[in-house]
Design a protein around this motif. Structure first.
Motif, mmCIF file in Angstrom:
data_model
loop_
_atom_site.group_PDB
_atom_site.id
_atom_site.type_symbol
_atom_site.label_atom_id
_atom_site.label_comp_id
_atom_site.label_asym_id
_atom_site.label_seq_id
_atom_site.Cartn_x
_atom_site.Cartn_y
_atom_site.Cartn_z
ATOM 1 N N ALA A 240 71.328 42.268 69.743
ATOM 2 C CA ALA A 240 72.401 43.173 69.332
ATOM 3 C C ALA A 240 71.898 44.282 68.413
ATOM 4 C CB ALA A 240 73.527 42.398 68.657
ATOM 5 N N ASP A 241 70.750 44.069 67.764
ATOM 6 C CA ASP A 241 70.165 45.083 66.878
ATOM 7 C C ASP A 241 69.167 45.987 67.600
ATOM 8 O OD1 ASP A 241 71.593 44.035 64.734
ATOM 9 O OD2 ASP A 241 69.968 42.675 64.178
ATOM 10 N N ALA A 242 68.927 45.720 68.867
ATOM 11 C CA ALA A 242 67.931 46.476 69.633
ATOM 12 C C ALA A 242 68.420 47.886 69.934
ATOM 13 C CB ALA A 242 67.620 45.753 70.936
ATOM 14 N N GLU A 243 67.466 48.753 70.201
ATOM 15 C CA GLU A 243 67.774 50.115 70.633
ATOM 16 C C GLU A 243 68.143 50.084 72.119
ATOM 17 O OE1 GLU A 243 65.555 54.464 70.929
ATOM 18 O OE2 GLU A 243 64.346 52.677 70.591
ATOM 19 N N LEU A 244 69.314 50.571 72.460
ATOM 20 C CA LEU A 244 69.721 50.686 73.859
ATOM 21 C C LEU A 244 69.286 52.062 74.344
ATOM 22 C CD1 LEU A 244 71.193 49.317 76.222
ATOM 23 C CD2 LEU A 244 73.247 50.547 75.490
ATOM 24 N N ILE A 245 68.407 52.080 75.322
ATOM 25 C CA ILE A 245 67.791 53.323 75.788
ATOM 26 C C ILE A 245 68.434 53.737 77.107
ATOM 27 C CG2 ILE A 245 65.626 54.445 76.367
ATOM 28 C CD1 ILE A 245 64.285 51.995 74.864
ATOM 29 N N GLU A 246 68.965 54.951 77.125
ATOM 30 C CA GLU A 246 69.681 55.418 78.313
ATOM 31 C C GLU A 246 68.958 56.534 79.043
ATOM 32 O OE1 GLU A 246 73.943 55.230 78.184
ATOM 33 O OE2 GLU A 246 73.825 54.652 76.077
ATOM 34 N N ASP A 247 67.750 56.865 78.622
ATOM 35 C CA ASP A 247 66.958 57.918 79.243
ATOM 36 C C ASP A 247 65.630 57.322 79.703
ATOM 37 O OD1 ASP A 247 64.637 60.058 78.685
ATOM 38 O OD2 ASP A 247 66.470 61.112 79.341
ATOM 39 N N GLU A 248 65.271 57.545 80.955
ATOM 40 C CA GLU A 248 64.073 56.935 81.529
ATOM 41 C C GLU A 248 62.791 57.356 80.820
ATOM 42 O OE1 GLU A 248 62.248 55.958 85.935
ATOM 43 O OE2 GLU A 248 63.803 57.494 85.746
ATOM 44 N N ALA A 249 62.663 58.630 80.486
ATOM 45 C CA ALA A 249 61.449 59.104 79.808
ATOM 46 C C ALA A 249 61.332 58.485 78.416
ATOM 47 C CB ALA A 249 61.450 60.628 79.719
ATOM 48 N N VAL A 250 62.435 58.390 77.715
ATOM 49 C CA VAL A 250 62.433 57.760 76.388
ATOM 50 C C VAL A 250 62.063 56.286 76.524
ATOM 51 C CG1 VAL A 250 63.866 57.114 74.397
ATOM 52 C CG2 VAL A 250 64.091 59.391 75.422
ATOM 53 N N ALA A 251 62.595 55.618 77.535
ATOM 54 C CA ALA A 251 62.282 54.203 77.760
ATOM 55 C C ALA A 251 60.785 54.003 77.972
ATOM 56 C CB ALA A 251 63.069 53.674 78.956
#
Length: 100
Positions: free
Chosen positions: A35-46
């Motif tokens: 629940a504290d993790a970064e949710l990444i919604e951009d492929e390049a950022v991921a």
């Protein structure tokens, strides 16, 4: 061949010394709570975040991107494997679990 659209991800790995499942936070810490993790919604950022995780072999091992979904309390796993990892080791009554 058509590419599948990118779905939200979290970076996960195992803590090198303890072996616990950990997730990367937005401020570059490792947490044992998804629940504290970064949710990444951009492929390049991921991909960049995964490279950052892989560059820490003295802290974590086996880093990868896992599908996740947003919830009111933070990211949550989508797949069984990740849900299972959030519950900790699957063996009983030894080490730090002995007191539970």
């Amino acid at each position: 061949m058509t590419r599948r659209p990118f779905t939200p991800k979290v970076v996960t790995a195992n803590a090198l010394l303890e072996g616990d499942a950990v997730w990367l936070t937005e401020d570059d810490r490792w947490t044992r709570d998804i629940a504290d993790a970064e949710l990444i919604e951009d492929e390049a950022v991921a991909e960049d975040r995964l490279l950052f995780a892989i560059s820490q072999p003295d802290v974590v091992v086996g880093a990868y991107l896992a599908d996740a979904k947003p919830t009111d309390t933070g990211p949550a796993p989508i797949h069984f494997r990740e849900a299972f990892r959030t519950r900790g080791p699957s063996n009983y009554a030894h080490g730090k679990q002995a007191g539970e």
